[in-house]
Motif scaffolding. Sequence first.
Motif, PDB file in Angstrom:
ATOM      1  N   PRO A 176       0.843  -1.201   0.000  1.00  0.00           N
ATOM      2  CA  PRO A 176       0.000   0.000   0.000  1.00  0.00           C
ATOM      3  C   PRO A 176       0.878   1.252   0.000  1.00  0.00           C
ATOM      4  CG  PRO A 176      -0.813  -1.592   1.588  1.00  0.00           C
ATOM      5  CD  PRO A 176       0.521  -2.093   1.110  1.00  0.00           C
ATOM      6  N   GLY A 177       0.455   2.254  -0.749  1.00  0.00           N
ATOM      7  CA  GLY A 177       1.226   3.484  -0.874  1.00  0.00           C
ATOM      8  C   GLY A 177       2.161   3.494  -2.069  1.00  0.00           C
ATOM      9  N   ARG A 178       2.407   2.326  -2.656  1.00  0.00           N
ATOM     10  CA  ARG A 178       3.291   2.243  -3.829  1.00  0.00           C
ATOM     11  C   ARG A 178       2.593   2.849  -5.042  1.00  0.00           C
ATOM     12  NH1 ARG A 178       5.455  -3.311  -6.739  1.00  0.00           N
ATOM     13  NH2 ARG A 178       6.159  -2.309  -8.655  1.00  0.00           N
ATOM     14  N   HIS A 179       3.310   3.671  -5.777  1.00  0.00           N
ATOM     15  CA  HIS A 179       2.783   4.204  -7.033  1.00  0.00           C
ATOM     16  C   HIS A 179       3.217   3.277  -8.157  1.00  0.00           C
ATOM     17  CE1 HIS A 179       2.408   6.568 -10.682  1.00  0.00           C
ATOM     18  NE2 HIS A 179       1.381   7.126 -10.053  1.00  0.00           N
ATOM     19  N   VAL A 180       2.290   2.928  -9.040  1.00  0.00           N
ATOM     20  CA  VAL A 180       2.608   2.072 -10.184  1.00  0.00           C
ATOM     21  C   VAL A 180       2.197   2.775 -11.469  1.00  0.00           C
ATOM     22  CG1 VAL A 180       2.438  -0.089  -8.907  1.00  0.00           C
ATOM     23  CG2 VAL A 180       0.408   0.827 -10.011  1.00  0.00           C
ATOM     24  N   LEU A 184      -3.609   0.327 -15.068  1.00  0.00           N
ATOM     25  CA  LEU A 184      -3.701   1.786 -15.055  1.00  0.00           C
ATOM     26  C   LEU A 184      -2.679   2.328 -14.063  1.00  0.00           C
ATOM     27  CD1 LEU A 184      -7.554   1.665 -14.771  1.00  0.00           C
ATOM     28  CD2 LEU A 184      -6.345   2.577 -16.768  1.00  0.00           C
ATOM     29  N   ALA A 185      -2.319   3.595 -14.212  1.00  0.00           N
ATOM     30  CA  ALA A 185      -1.387   4.229 -13.287  1.00  0.00           C
ATOM     31  C   ALA A 185      -2.128   4.722 -12.055  1.00  0.00           C
ATOM     32  CB  ALA A 185      -0.682   5.395 -13.971  1.00  0.00           C
ATOM     33  N   GLY A 186      -1.483   4.557 -10.899  1.00  0.00           N
ATOM     34  CA  GLY A 186      -2.087   5.043  -9.676  1.00  0.00           C
ATOM     35  C   GLY A 186      -1.324   4.577  -8.458  1.00  0.00           C
ATOM     36  N   THR A 187      -1.913   4.846  -7.296  1.00  0.00           N
ATOM     37  CA  THR A 187      -1.300   4.493  -6.018  1.00  0.00           C
ATOM     38  C   THR A 187      -2.107   3.390  -5.356  1.00  0.00           C
ATOM     39  OG1 THR A 187      -0.484   6.751  -5.769  1.00  0.00           O
ATOM     40  CG2 THR A 187      -0.571   5.401  -3.779  1.00  0.00           C
ATOM     41  N   VAL A 188      -1.417   2.342  -4.911  1.00  0.00           N
ATOM     42  CA  VAL A 188      -2.068   1.216  -4.248  1.00  0.00           C
ATOM     43  C   VAL A 188      -2.670   1.706  -2.925  1.00  0.00           C
ATOM     44  CG1 VAL A 188      -1.734  -1.076  -3.236  1.00  0.00           C
ATOM     45  CG2 VAL A 188      -0.471  -0.423  -5.314  1.00  0.00           C
ATOM     46  N   THR A 189      -3.971   1.469  -2.756  1.00  0.00           N
ATOM     47  CA  THR A 189      -4.657   1.909  -1.534  1.00  0.00           C
ATOM     48  C   THR A 189      -5.045   0.755  -0.630  1.00  0.00           C
ATOM     49  OG1 THR A 189      -6.824   1.854  -2.600  1.00  0.00           O
ATOM     50  CG2 THR A 189      -5.614   3.944  -2.659  1.00  0.00           C
ATOM     51  N   GLU A 190      -5.209  -0.436  -1.213  1.00  0.00           N
ATOM     52  CA  GLU A 190      -5.704  -1.565  -0.423  1.00  0.00           C
ATOM     53  C   GLU A 190      -5.302  -2.873  -1.085  1.00  0.00           C
ATOM     54  OE1 GLU A 190     -10.086  -3.218   1.049  1.00  0.00           O
ATOM     55  OE2 GLU A 190      -9.933  -1.200   0.240  1.00  0.00           O
ATOM     56  N   LEU A 191      -5.087  -3.898  -0.261  1.00  0.00           N
ATOM     57  CA  LEU A 191      -4.773  -5.240  -0.738  1.00  0.00           C
ATOM     58  C   LEU A 191      -5.873  -6.199  -0.311  1.00  0.00           C
ATOM     59  CD1 LEU A 191      -1.060  -5.490   0.439  1.00  0.00           C
ATOM     60  CD2 LEU A 191      -1.920  -4.638  -1.737  1.00  0.00           C
ATOM     61  N   ASN A 192      -6.017  -7.275  -1.041  1.00  0.00           N
ATOM     62  CA  ASN A 192      -6.930  -8.338  -0.632  1.00  0.00           C
ATOM     63  C   ASN A 192      -6.110  -9.313   0.221  1.00  0.00           C
ATOM     64  OD1 ASN A 192      -8.782 -10.355  -0.308  1.00  0.00           O
ATOM     65  ND2 ASN A 192      -9.311 -10.509  -2.473  1.00  0.00           N
TER      66      ASN A 192
END
Length: 124
Positions: free
Chosen positions: A43-47, A69-77
Amino acid sequence: MTETRFTKDHEWARLEGDIATIGITDHAQSALGDVVFVELPEPGRHVDAAEACAVVESVKAASDVYAPLAGTVTELNAALAEDPAAVNKDAEAGAWFFKLRLDDPAAFGALLSADDYRAFVQSL
């Protein structure tokens, strides 16, 4: 119902506001076979779009999972860590991998529609 879009790398994305839920397709899990391990991004990583950011391992092979898509990881399963085989049972719903806050939610429209993805898979 929320629209699902797809990539030619066999990921799916479902958009709600500026958050996209990401997973692998039923086709991908079927090709992999029995999934035994899933490694998810922090979480918090930008991809960036098309960046390898997760790994799914099966009894047959390991495969990268790419950010559609480009963005920032907010949550994991987190449930996938305890039950990676859930990917084989429910790849396109409950066994999602992670959620991204998108840099550009409009980019979602450039992904493949369900019909286009089906046609792509049939052409393989």
